[in-house]
Design a protein around this motif. Structure first.
Motif, PDB file in Angstrom:
ATOM      1  N   GLN A 109      11.925  -3.111   5.945  1.00  0.00           N
ATOM      2  CA  GLN A 109      12.566  -2.176   5.016  1.00  0.00           C
ATOM      3  C   GLN A 109      11.631  -1.026   4.645  1.00  0.00           C
ATOM      4  N   SER A 110      10.326  -1.324   4.537  1.00  0.00           N
ATOM      5  CA  SER A 110       9.357  -0.322   4.062  1.00  0.00           C
ATOM      6  C   SER A 110       7.967  -0.892   4.242  1.00  0.00           C
ATOM      7  N   SER A 111       6.957  -0.071   4.038  1.00  0.00           N
ATOM      8  CA  SER A 111       5.627  -0.691   4.123  1.00  0.00           C
ATOM      9  C   SER A 111       5.350  -1.558   2.913  1.00  0.00           C
ATOM     10  N   THR A 112       5.987  -1.287   1.781  1.00  0.00           N
ATOM     11  CA  THR A 112       5.803  -2.160   0.611  1.00  0.00           C
ATOM     12  C   THR A 112       6.250  -3.584   0.939  1.00  0.00           C
ATOM     13  N   GLN A 113       7.455  -3.706   1.484  1.00  0.00           N
ATOM     14  CA  GLN A 113       7.971  -5.044   1.829  1.00  0.00           C
ATOM     15  C   GLN A 113       7.152  -5.686   2.941  1.00  0.00           C
ATOM     16  N   ILE A 221      -4.632  -1.762   8.413  1.00  0.00           N
ATOM     17  CA  ILE A 221      -4.703  -0.332   8.060  1.00  0.00           C
ATOM     18  C   ILE A 221      -3.302   0.116   7.650  1.00  0.00           C
ATOM     19  N   ASP A 222      -3.242   0.697   6.463  1.00  0.00           N
ATOM     20  CA  ASP A 222      -1.975   1.213   5.934  1.00  0.00           C
ATOM     21  C   ASP A 222      -1.895   2.691   6.321  1.00  0.00           C
ATOM     22  N   TYR A 223      -0.965   2.988   7.227  1.00  0.00           N
ATOM     23  CA  TYR A 223      -0.865   4.339   7.782  1.00  0.00           C
ATOM     24  C   TYR A 223       0.254   5.168   7.136  1.00  0.00           C
ATOM     25  N   ALA A 224       0.472   4.968   5.836  1.00  0.00           N
ATOM     26  CA  ALA A 224       1.542   5.713   5.158  1.00  0.00           C
ATOM     27  C   ALA A 224       1.415   7.231   5.365  1.00  0.00           C
ATOM     28  N   TYR A 225       0.158   7.714   5.534  1.00  0.00           N
ATOM     29  CA  TYR A 225      -0.055   9.175   5.639  1.00  0.00           C
ATOM     30  C   TYR A 225      -0.622   9.567   7.001  1.00  0.00           C
ATOM     31  N   LYS A 226      -0.397   8.741   8.020  1.00  0.00           N
ATOM     32  CA  LYS A 226      -1.046   8.971   9.313  1.00  0.00           C
ATOM     33  C   LYS A 226      -0.738  10.348   9.914  1.00  0.00           C
ATOM     34  N   HIS A 251       3.236   0.888   8.946  1.00  0.00           N
ATOM     35  CA  HIS A 251       3.760   2.261   8.995  1.00  0.00           C
ATOM     36  C   HIS A 251       5.054   2.379   8.195  1.00  0.00           C
ATOM     37  N   SER A 252       5.363   3.637   7.876  1.00  0.00           N
ATOM     38  CA  SER A 252       6.602   3.879   7.145  1.00  0.00           C
ATOM     39  C   SER A 252       7.066   5.300   7.420  1.00  0.00           C
ATOM     40  N   ASN A 253       8.387   5.525   7.374  1.00  0.00           N
ATOM     41  CA  ASN A 253       8.792   6.927   7.478  1.00  0.00           C
ATOM     42  C   ASN A 253       9.102   7.538   6.112  1.00  0.00           C
ATOM     43  N   SER A 254       8.569   6.918   5.066  1.00  0.00           N
ATOM     44  CA  SER A 254       8.660   7.488   3.717  1.00  0.00           C
ATOM     45  C   SER A 254       8.100   8.896   3.645  1.00  0.00           C
ATOM     46  N   LYS A 255       6.867   9.041   4.159  1.00  0.00           N
ATOM     47  CA  LYS A 255       6.121  10.263   3.891  1.00  0.00           C
ATOM     48  C   LYS A 255       6.341  11.336   4.955  1.00  0.00           C
TER      49      LYS A 255
HETATM   50  C1  LIG Z   1      -1.005   3.897   0.669  1.00  0.00           C
HETATM   51  C2  LIG Z   1       0.451   3.651   0.482  1.00  0.00           C
HETATM   52  N1  LIG Z   1       1.021   2.603   1.074  1.00  0.00           N
HETATM   53  C3  LIG Z   1       2.332   2.336   0.933  1.00  0.00           C
HETATM   54  C4  LIG Z   1       3.130   3.118   0.144  1.00  0.00           C
HETATM   55  C5  LIG Z   1       4.578   2.771   0.008  1.00  0.00           C
HETATM   56  O1  LIG Z   1       5.213   2.932   1.248  1.00  0.00           O
HETATM   57  P1  LIG Z   1       6.769   2.645   1.432  1.00  0.00           P
HETATM   58  O2  LIG Z   1       7.491   3.821   0.878  1.00  0.00           O
HETATM   59  O3  LIG Z   1       6.954   2.524   2.904  1.00  0.00           O
HETATM   60  O4  LIG Z   1       7.091   1.402   0.716  1.00  0.00           O
HETATM   61  C6  LIG Z   1       2.586   4.222  -0.510  1.00  0.00           C
HETATM   62  C7  LIG Z   1       3.428   5.058  -1.378  1.00  0.00           C
HETATM   63  O5  LIG Z   1       3.004   5.875  -2.119  1.00  0.00           O
HETATM   64  C8  LIG Z   1       1.206   4.492  -0.344  1.00  0.00           C
HETATM   65  O6  LIG Z   1       0.641   5.514  -0.963  1.00  0.00           O
END
Ligand SMILES: Cc1ncc(COP(=O)(O)O)c(C=O)c1O
Length: 413
Positions: A109-113, A221-226, A251-255
């Protein structure tokens, strides 16, 4: 009514960022005697650019056709649709040179989940997790939620005196020492980072990867901003699970696609980890969203073929690079407080030289300008604030205005 012990503890220690965002709610602003329409916020941890028009059209195509819409309402396989995982593999290869097969990918669903599910997949409740100080403020709560009594070990990466990140050599040495002492099961960090917008260097990350490999730990590695990396991308951006079987990328397509509230995430890792996560995800969300996978798949396939994905990401990145530059220049011009030069992402950290909880409240009440106090990201930021230019990327003139107001209030102009 008796809630769980865990949740009682968690409610008693709310996220400091959420608290300050609540303080800046419309009604509270009015209660403070300020006009909510005149607030300038550097608080938002989100992006302000528009999603690709072709992605919107992909959703439109599904919605216009009754049968396609019907089909988009079915369950997805727990790992995600094969075609979607193939498209992700192609995208990673094209953008960063990462070699992946669909056996390396789970869609969520997201990188949070997915981060939550990774904690469950990889660690036991008594294990140690290494986080940097500062780091993304949501991790400690997520660790507590998933692993209850797991111990969080922190590595300081910011030199508070010089207001610069430590050298790679120093960080690598610190890491070796902490790892030897604590033996963490997981080492987790974002790069580009939230809240510092720094990109960790190759030497440091290679040290972490090698030590984790030898010690049987995982490096996530959390690539939220890759895709929002302003410097030459480090070589680990292209590492594959075949290079480091204990490395996991979230990864996420949030950002990048401005899909914050309309998002998909994915993890790439070795097939063993992916298989294990499938079992966890069956219990956490059952399966990822079908509609978002269909639209993403249709968009990415086309946009990779005609080159528009790369063009879009390049434009978006340039927008943030420009907003970052303007932010740093405005801080220098109006406040002249130490701040970090962003290497990617949406933020800078500014040292205010006093307790930042108090500073943020005082500045908000007197100027209507909102910063985020640093403590939620780690002790090293107790006298610093996080400043986000992310939401202002399409309206960069406002960036200067906030610092001007604060300078007037602090008697600096
Ligand atoms: C480093 C980092 N990881 C994860 C998230 C959340 O990602 P997602 O929207 O995929 O849940 C954020 C959101 O600000 C973030 O800054």
């Amino acid at each position: 009514m008796e809630l769980s012990e865990l949740i009682k503890e968690m409610v008693a220690t709310p996220s400091p960022i959420r608290q300050i965002m609540k303080m800046a709610s419309r009604q509270n602003i009015i209660n403070m005697g300020l006009n909510p329409d005149e607030i300038i916020s550097y608080g938002g941890g989100w992006v302000g650019h528009h999603p690709p028009e072709e992605l919107r059209e992909a959703y439109e195509e599904i919605c216009r056709d009754a049968e396609k819409f019907h089909d988009a309402g079915k369950y997805s396989p727990t790992l995600g649709f094969d075609e979607c995982r193939e498209a992700i593999a192609e995208m990673e290869k094209e953008l960063f040179g990462v070699k992946l097969g669909i056996e390396n990918i789970i869609v969520g669903q997201s990188s949070t989940q997915l981060t939550h599910d990774l904690f469950i997949t990889l660690a036991n409740p008594g294990d140690k997790i290494l986080l940097f100080d500062p780091t993304y403020a949501n991790y400690p709560g997520q660790i507590k939620m998933a692993l209850r009594d797991a111990k969080i070990v922190r590595q300081r990466v910011l030199d508070v005196e010089r207001w610069e990140y430590k050298s790679e050599e120093e960080m690598a040495e610190d890491f070796k020492e902490i790892y030897e002492r604590e033996k963490p099961k997981i080492v987790l960090f974002p790069s580009p980072d939230n809240p510092s917008s720094q990109v960790f260097g190759d030497k440091f990350v290679k040290t972490i990867a090698d030590i984790c490999y030898e010690g049987n730990s995982f490096m996530i590695i959390d690539y939220a901003y890759k895709t929002q990396c302003f410097i030459t991308p480090p070589s680990y951006f292209s590492w594959s699970p075949s290079d480091y079987p204990n490395m996991i990328a979230v990864h996420s397509n949030s950002k990048w696609g401005r899909g914050l509230g309309r998002r998909l995430g994915w993890v790439d890792a070795s097939p063993d980890v992916i298989d294990a996560m499938e079992r966890v995800q069956q219990c956490s969300i059952l399966c990822p969203d079908t509609m978002h996978q269909f639209a993403f798949l249709a968009y990415v396939k086309r946009a990779l073929q005609d080159g528009s994905l790369k063009r879009y990401l390049e434009e978006v990145k340039e927008g943030y690079r420009k907003a970052a530059k303007l932010t740093i220049e405005a801080i220098k011009e109006y406040l002249d407080m130490p701040c970090l030069v962003p290497q990617g992402g949406l933020y800078t950290l500014m040292k205010v030289g006093e307790d930042s909880d108090e500073f943020v409240k005082r500045v908000l009440k007197n100027t209507g300008v909102l910063f985020i106090p640093g403590k939620g990201f780690g002790e090293s930021l107790k006298e610093a604030v996080r400043i986000s230019y992310g939401p202002h990327v399409e309206n960069i003139d406002v960036i200067k205005e906030g610092f001007k107001r604060v300078a007037e209030y602090l008697g600096k102009s």
